[in-house]
Scaffold this motif. Structure first.
Motif, short mmCIF file in Angstrom:
data_model
loop_
_atom_site.label_atom_id
_atom_site.label_comp_id
_atom_site.label_asym_id
_atom_site.label_seq_id
_atom_site.Cartn_x
_atom_site.Cartn_y
_atom_site.Cartn_z
N ASN A 92 -43.01 -6.51 18.29
CA ASN A 92 -41.83 -7.21 18.76
C ASN A 92 -42.15 -8.64 19.14
O ASN A 92 -41.47 -9.58 18.73
CB ASN A 92 -41.28 -6.46 19.97
N SER A 103 -38.36 -1.04 13.16
CA SER A 103 -36.93 -1.37 13.16
C SER A 103 -36.07 -0.13 13.01
O SER A 103 -35.01 -0.03 13.61
CB SER A 103 -36.60 -2.33 12.01
N LEU A 157 -43.03 -3.52 10.54
CA LEU A 157 -41.70 -4.03 10.88
C LEU A 157 -40.63 -3.03 10.49
O LEU A 157 -39.69 -2.75 11.25
CB LEU A 157 -41.44 -5.35 10.15
N LEU A 193 -36.74 -13.23 8.48
CA LEU A 193 -36.95 -12.80 9.87
C LEU A 193 -35.66 -12.26 10.47
O LEU A 193 -35.66 -11.27 11.20
CB LEU A 193 -37.47 -13.97 10.70
N LEU A 197 -42.84 -10.81 16.20
CA LEU A 197 -41.60 -11.19 15.52
C LEU A 197 -40.90 -12.32 16.27
O LEU A 197 -40.45 -13.31 15.68
CB LEU A 197 -40.67 -9.99 15.38
N TYR A 237 -46.47 -13.14 6.78
CA TYR A 237 -46.22 -12.27 7.94
C TYR A 237 -45.44 -11.03 7.53
O TYR A 237 -45.84 -9.91 7.82
CB TYR A 237 -45.44 -13.06 9.00
N VAL A 238 -44.33 -11.26 6.80
CA VAL A 238 -43.51 -10.12 6.40
C VAL A 238 -44.29 -9.22 5.44
O VAL A 238 -44.22 -7.99 5.51
CB VAL A 238 -42.18 -10.59 5.78
#
Lengths: 429, 298
Positions: free
Chosen positions: B190, B173, B169, B24, B193, B161-162
């Motif tokens: 966002n 990013s 993401l 994360l 996260l 999640y990732v």
């Protein structure tokens, strides 16, 4: 209450000493903090305050007891190293400054915790009050501490006052400072030294974990009351001293209560109050101004619709017709119609609305400003006549009488707008 | 050295926590939000204390929810202060988290004696006691350390999640505006996260404390970021560094008899320092021949 009287009458020399100490350190922290805040480096203070912990522990290991001279020296050294490390790493690698601050902060604090726990294993760290450096204990300040921390704070205050102009210049206009020959690099070094010193003065009373708040929050609150540096500085000092003393009092009155968190509570309270209620920049007054402006717009629109009806030769307008002009805003429209009636700008004849003479003057002005602005855009900016309406919709509420006069003069007192509508004047019908 | 079950359990837990945090944290530092991680790790404290107080237990969903809410609340307050109140961003972060953390510390002091939480636990956790705190079922089967299970669940959820949000993401990013243009909800990504960061902070809280979570969130990804230019290698390297940090940290703490969490933070700092020195030296040796012609041209 008894505690309160006892504390604030300063009959106990220890209490007087604690208050003197916390006042001095609050002043120095708020002063230094104001400059770091305005330099947009508020979080650097957070990193330094965490980074002094290993220094405190090393000093303790070295001196074998809680000796304020060693502790100040140790704290200063690791604090300075962290400042230097942050600058060096963010300049020489691709890491962003906030990542570097977070990394340095947590690593230094981790080292500090490692040393602290090691000391606690060996025995007397807790007994001798090393724990107090984490969350602060103002009440434990004794004469020797006051001398060390107080003099250090005093030194910071004096330096800031002496170099006030220079620091102001390097924060607001560093390139100008350089061009007039100020030794910017050396001044920055001096300032960073003062920043570390200001953090160090607070470690016993406020604690390393929350010392950052005393640097960041007072100027953040003060910033909402003024745009002038010296006013911000004085307000920040005032806020910091008030909350410092409040925190000291609470940890005096409630046994085992650390000072730091209460100082932070007090200063945060002042800050949030400032954010909401401050004169011009507070949320409340911004909200109020916005509402006033929206009300003015709505009022102007009602008058305008009545005037446009007049241009189409109908002296009155049905209430329902006006409602239809503003779909979804029926309630607001109804309020403003009755308000305008109270102000004697319009008359009600049953369900029909009519402009009064004074209402007519005001309505004409709104329409005139709209059309003058349209003409101005068409003539001077060469905009096509079908492109000017929307911008004029906004400007009709904003133009002041002075601007109106200038606009009128520079357009040579026109009679028609780009759409060939008549520009209404006060002395027309 | 003989195989030590306790050491193995502690290092395994430490590694799992370092992996969750590091994955994360990589996205945090790519989004220039490292200090938001700092803010969240401080701000969850009052949520933990209150949930602890009202639910009366250390484990359980209440604490995770309480702390998760506080973490999200903190990001909302920071957002509100910097966008609506127009306080500059760094000060918004500083004001918010010191305030919430102060509330947490005061609550701990007020509830002292009523709840089994103290300031030390907040600062550096109790990873050393993990092997002592076991889950035992009704028919006396020992399922292993409770905190290890919490870390396992956490790491699975973070990996899921990732894994599921990887594209989102990555895109938000690196190119936020493009992501917005093609219709990604950047604010949702966002917030999700931030939610995951809060959850991971809480889940790791017992083991490493509120402040040292930050070291695991930021330092291994920052080290990996220096050593590679691609996202996937960066994530893999972060995982490796997380494991080494846990391993070496444990033995450092063992030898000098200090906090394991503190030692892990120190070791991660050492890795970062080595990476910085390596990168700067490499830059110095490789710069000269390449830089000359471009400079001459200019």
């Amino acid at each position: 209450m008894e505690d309160f009287v006892y504390f604030f009458s300063f009959q106990d020399p220890n209490v007087a000493m604690v208050v003197a100490g916390i006042t001095l350190l609050s002043i120095s922290a708020a002063m230094v903090g104001t400059f770091t805040f305005l330099d947009k480096k508020a979080l650097l203070g957070d990193a330094i305050s965490h980074a002094v912990l290993p220094g405190v522990c090393l000093a303790f290991m070295f001196a074998g007891s809680k000796n304020p001279y060693w502790i100040v020296l140790g704290a200063f050294i690791t604090g300075a190293i962290s400042t230097y490390a942050i600058e060096w790493i963010s300049n020489s690698t691709k890491l962003k400054e906030d990542t570097v601050i977070a990394a340095v902060l947590s690593v230094f604090f981790g080292i500090g915790i490692l040393l602290l726990t090691q000391l606690q294993q060996t025995g007397d760290a807790a007994l001798s009050g090393l724990d107090h450096f984490l969350f602060g204990n103002a009440i434990s300040i004794v004469y020797e501490d006051l001398m060390v921390y107080g003099i250090l704070a005093l030194l910071v205050i004096i330096c800031i006052l002496v170099f006030y102009k220079e620091f102001k210049l390097i924060i607001f206009n560093p390139s100008f400072a350089e061009s007039v020959g100020l030794p910017v690099k050396r001044l920055k070094l001096l300032f960073n030294t003062l920043l570390v010193m200001a953090v160090v003065t607070g470690i016993q009373a406020i604690g390393v974990v929350l010392m950052a708040a005393l640097l960041i929050t007072p100027p953040a609150a003060a910033r909402f009351w003024s745009n002038r540096l010296h006013v911000i500085l004085m307000l920040a000092v005032l806020f910091a001293v008030l909350s410092g003393i409040a925190g000291a009092f609470i940890s005096f009155a409630v046994p085992h209560m650390p000072t730091g968190p209460w100082v932070v509570m007090a200063i945060s309270f002042i800050a949030f109050a400032s954010f909401f209620f401050a004169g011009k920049k507070g949320i409340l007054s911004k909200w109020y101004n916005q509402r006033n402006y929206q009300q003015k717009i709505h009022r102007d629109h009602i008058l305008k619709s009545l005037f446009q009806a007049l241009e189409k030769n109908s002296k009155t307008l049905e209430k329902d017709e006006i409602m239809e002009y503003f779909p979804g805003k029926e309630k607001l429209t109804r309020t403003y119609i009755s308000k305008l009636e109270q102000e004697n700008k319009i008359e009600l004849e049953g369900e029909k609305l009519k402009l009064t003479p004074s209402g007519l003057v005001e309505a004409k002005r709104v329409v005139r400003l709209h059309r003058l602005w349209e003409l101005y855009l068409a003539q001077y900016l060469n905009l096509a006549p079908d492109h000017v309406h929307d911008m004029a919709e906004k400007m009709e509420h904003l133009l002041t009488p002075e601007l109106e006069a200038k606009l009128d003069a520079s357009l040579d007192y026109p009679t028609q707008d780009p759409h060939h509508s008549k520009i209404p004047r006060d002395n027309d019908l | 050295m003989t195989f030590d079950v306790n050491a193995f359990l502690i290092i395994l837990t430490g590694t799992l926590i370092a992996i969750s945090c590091g994955l994360l944290g990589s996205f945090l530092i790519l989004r220039n939000m490292a200090m938001i991680g700092d803010a969240i790790s401080h701000a969850v404290l009052p949520g933990i204390v209150l949930a602890f107080f009202f639910s009366g237990q250390r484990e359980g969903i209440a604490i995770i929810i309480g702390a998760g809410l506080l973490g999200i609340l903190a990001t909302i307050i920071i957002d509100y202060l910097s966008n609506k109140v127009k306080l500059q961003n760094d000060a918004s972060i500083g004001v918010t988290f010191t305030w919430l953390f102060a509330i947490g510390i005061i609550l701990i002091t007020v509830f002292a004696g009523q709840i089994d939480l103290d300031q030390d636990c907040v600062l550096y956790g109790e990873i050393a006691y993990i092997p002592l705190d076991l889950i035992v079922t009704e028919n006396n089967t020992i399922l292993g350390p409770r905190v290890l299970w919490i870390a396992v669940i956490n790491v699975i959820l973070v990996l899921l999640y990732v894994g599921f949000m990887y594209k989102e993401l990555k895109l938000t990013s690196f190119d936020r505006q493009f992501a917005q243009t093609i219709g990604f909800s950047t604010s949702f990504i966002n917030l999700s996260l931030m939610g995951m960061v809060s959850y991971t902070t809480v889940s790791s809280f017992e083991a490493v404390g509120a402040i040292l979570v930050l070291a695991l969130l930021v330092v291994p990804p920052a080290t990996a970021y220096l050593l590679t230019k691609k996202l996937k290698p960066m994530l893999l390297l972060t995982i490796l560094i997380g494991f080494l940090t846990s391993l070496i940290g444990y033995y450092l703490a063992y030898f000098i008899d200090g906090s394991i969490a503190g030692a892990m933070a120190s070791v991660s700092g050492l890795f970062l320092l080595v990476a910085i020195v390596y990168v700067t030296l490499q830059k110095r040796t490789s710069r000269k021949p390449i830089a000359m012609p471009t400079e001459l041209k200019a």
